[in-house]
Design a protein around this motif. Structure first.
Motif, mmCIF file in Angstrom:
data_model
loop_
_atom_site.group_PDB
_atom_site.id
_atom_site.type_symbol
_atom_site.label_atom_id
_atom_site.label_comp_id
_atom_site.label_asym_id
_atom_site.label_seq_id
_atom_site.Cartn_x
_atom_site.Cartn_y
_atom_site.Cartn_z
ATOM 1 N N SER A 222 0.825 -1.203 0.000
ATOM 2 C CA SER A 222 0.000 0.000 0.000
ATOM 3 C C SER A 222 0.862 1.257 0.000
ATOM 4 C CB SER A 222 -0.921 -0.008 1.228
ATOM 5 O OG SER A 222 -1.589 1.225 1.362
ATOM 6 N N LYS B 179 -6.378 6.266 -7.039
ATOM 7 C CA LYS B 179 -7.569 5.790 -6.328
ATOM 8 C C LYS B 179 -7.528 4.264 -6.176
ATOM 9 C CE LYS B 179 -10.246 9.383 -5.461
ATOM 10 N NZ LYS B 179 -10.745 9.677 -4.106
ATOM 11 N N GLU C 13 -5.525 2.780 -3.470
ATOM 12 C CA GLU C 13 -6.032 2.843 -2.106
ATOM 13 C C GLU C 13 -6.578 1.492 -1.637
ATOM 14 O OE1 GLU C 13 -7.563 7.493 -2.488
ATOM 15 O OE2 GLU C 13 -8.954 5.880 -1.983
ATOM 16 N N ALA C 14 -6.784 0.574 -2.610
ATOM 17 C CA ALA C 14 -7.347 -0.728 -2.251
ATOM 18 C C ALA C 14 -6.480 -1.480 -1.249
ATOM 19 C CB ALA C 14 -7.564 -1.577 -3.519
ATOM 20 N N GLN D 170 -7.091 -0.017 2.176
ATOM 21 C CA GLN D 170 -8.376 -0.402 2.759
ATOM 22 C C GLN D 170 -8.326 -1.839 3.285
ATOM 23 O OE1 GLN D 170 -11.114 0.272 -0.439
ATOM 24 N NE2 GLN D 170 -11.063 2.496 -0.243
ATOM 25 N N HIS E 266 -6.431 -1.937 6.540
ATOM 26 C CA HIS E 266 -7.214 -1.518 7.693
ATOM 27 C C HIS E 266 -8.204 -2.609 8.117
ATOM 28 C CE1 HIS E 266 -5.492 2.408 7.890
ATOM 29 N NE2 HIS E 266 -5.896 2.749 6.678
ATOM 30 N N GLN E 267 -8.771 -3.350 7.131
ATOM 31 C CA GLN E 267 -9.652 -4.463 7.453
ATOM 32 C C GLN E 267 -8.902 -5.522 8.264
ATOM 33 O OE1 GLN E 267 -11.507 -4.939 3.241
ATOM 34 N NE2 GLN E 267 -12.897 -5.974 4.626
#
Length: 367
Positions: free
Chosen positions: A160, A223, A226-227, A230, A233-234
């Motif tokens: 990331s 954009k 950003e996957a 995310q 964070h999960q």
């Protein structure tokens, strides 16, 4: 618990008391906001007014202070707070017990089916559909999977960060390339005659569209980049907030496909030339079909001196195109103009052969 809950219900809204809780002289308790509605309903608008208790109909006098003068029942509020805390604990405990209980047999889940990759109970192994499958203890599988999960968490975080930094780098380089190109167009174009001014305007417009198109593409890629963040964070939330080992293993199974796909996927920014702007290409378009000797004659210079308004007139027709950041070193553009001056003594073909190599040298010097 149910009897206590009923005792803590407001007789007006029929919900748990909402602090502050006010007690009347008749010993009945109400939410403050409910009492305010009662006063409005009974047309009691004065601080010296009076109203009837909704339960016993006793007359309650406000005695000059309005509803503020009524006593606050701190005991009820304290009991209410403890009751709500107990409700939360019971809810968490019930959820924890349900998540560790086999839905089919009602037994504790203490085994991990390695064949189907799911937690099971002993009956599932002995008599159920998992009796011929390889199994292990949940506790042992949990420790191994958790360690592997943490390693992948770090890998996803690294990917990331790499994606974010690379996107920012490409956008920065794209802006720098576009800025260099604009400086080249302006510096070289001002040494040419009226005809080149129209071409400069065209190139500015083309550059703007080129820059905007590439920037939009990079922003889309940014954009998409950003996957991993995310997903990170999960994974981090699951690692820090899972209730028990069974719940962790169940959620780990759901995320496993996403994690593997993310780690094995190809980064969308692995073709940097696609997102760059070629200064050399714009330079060649700028001087295409122009005899440089004719544009640098002494007669041309005198004409430009007497028609300085031409540049200003054409400049107002340029498309709006503003770059942020510092202006690059203009020495490479000055070298180009010096090359134009030398071309007075050579023919146009020789200049066209020399210009690309000089531009390449100047670009290398700048970068």
């Amino acid at each position: 618990m149910e009897a206590l809950r009923e005792a803590l219900l407001c007789p007006v809204c029929l919900e748990l008391f909402t602090p502050p809780v006010l007690v009347l002289s008749c010993a009945h308790n109400f939410c403050k906001q409910c009492l305010e509605k009662i006063l409005i309903h009974q047309n009691c608008h004065h601080v010296n007014g009076h109203f009837h208790c909704p339960l016993c109909r006793k007359v309650i006098y406000l005695r000059g202070r309005g509803i503020v003068g009524l006593l606050r029942n701190s005991l009820v509020e304290s009991i209410l707070e403890k009751f709500k805390d107990e409700l939360v604990k019971n809810c968490v405990q019930e959820r924890k017990q349900l998540s560790q209980t086999c839905e089919e047999h009602g037994e504790n889940v203490n085994l991990m089916c390695l064949t189907d990759d799911e937690p099971i109970c002993a009956i599932c192994k002995l008599f159920g559909k998992h009796k011929d499958h390889n199994v292990a203890k949940v506790s042992e599988t949990y420790q191994g999977r958790k360690k592997e999960f943490i390693q992948k968490l770090h890998l996803v975080h690294k990917k990331s960060e790499d994606a974010r930094k690379e996107s920012e780098k490409l956008i920065s380089e794209l802006t720098a390339d576009a800025t260099d190109t604009k400086v080249m167009i302006d510096t070289v174009g001002t040494g040419l005659l009226k005809g080149i001014l129209y071409r400069m305007a065209e190139l500015h417009s083309k550059l703007h569209k080129d820059y905007s198109t590439k920037l939009e593409t990079l922003q889309v890629i940014s954009k998409e980049a950003e996957a991993p963040g995310q997903l990170y964070h999960q994974m981090e939330a699951l690692l820090e907030q899972h209730v028990n080992s069974v719940q962790f293993l169940q959620e780990d199974k759901k995320l496993k496909e996403k994690i593997e796909k993310m780690l094995e996927g190809k980064a969308p920014y692995q073709d940097p030339p696609t997102y760059k702007i070629s200064v050399k290409q714009y330079f060649e378009e700028l001087i295409k079909g122009i005899n440089i000797k004719d544009y640098l004659s002494s007669a041309c210079q005198e004409t430009l001196k007497s028609t300085t308004d031409i540049a200003e007139t054409c400049r107002s027709e340029y498309p709006a195109f503003v770059f942020s950041g510092q202006s690059p070193d203009q020495s490479f553009c000055k070298q180009l103009l010096q090359l134009f001056e030398k071309s007075n003594e050579i023919n146009q073909d020789n200049f066209e052969n020399a210009a690309p190599s000089t531009l390449q040298h100047c670009s290398e010097h700048q970068h």
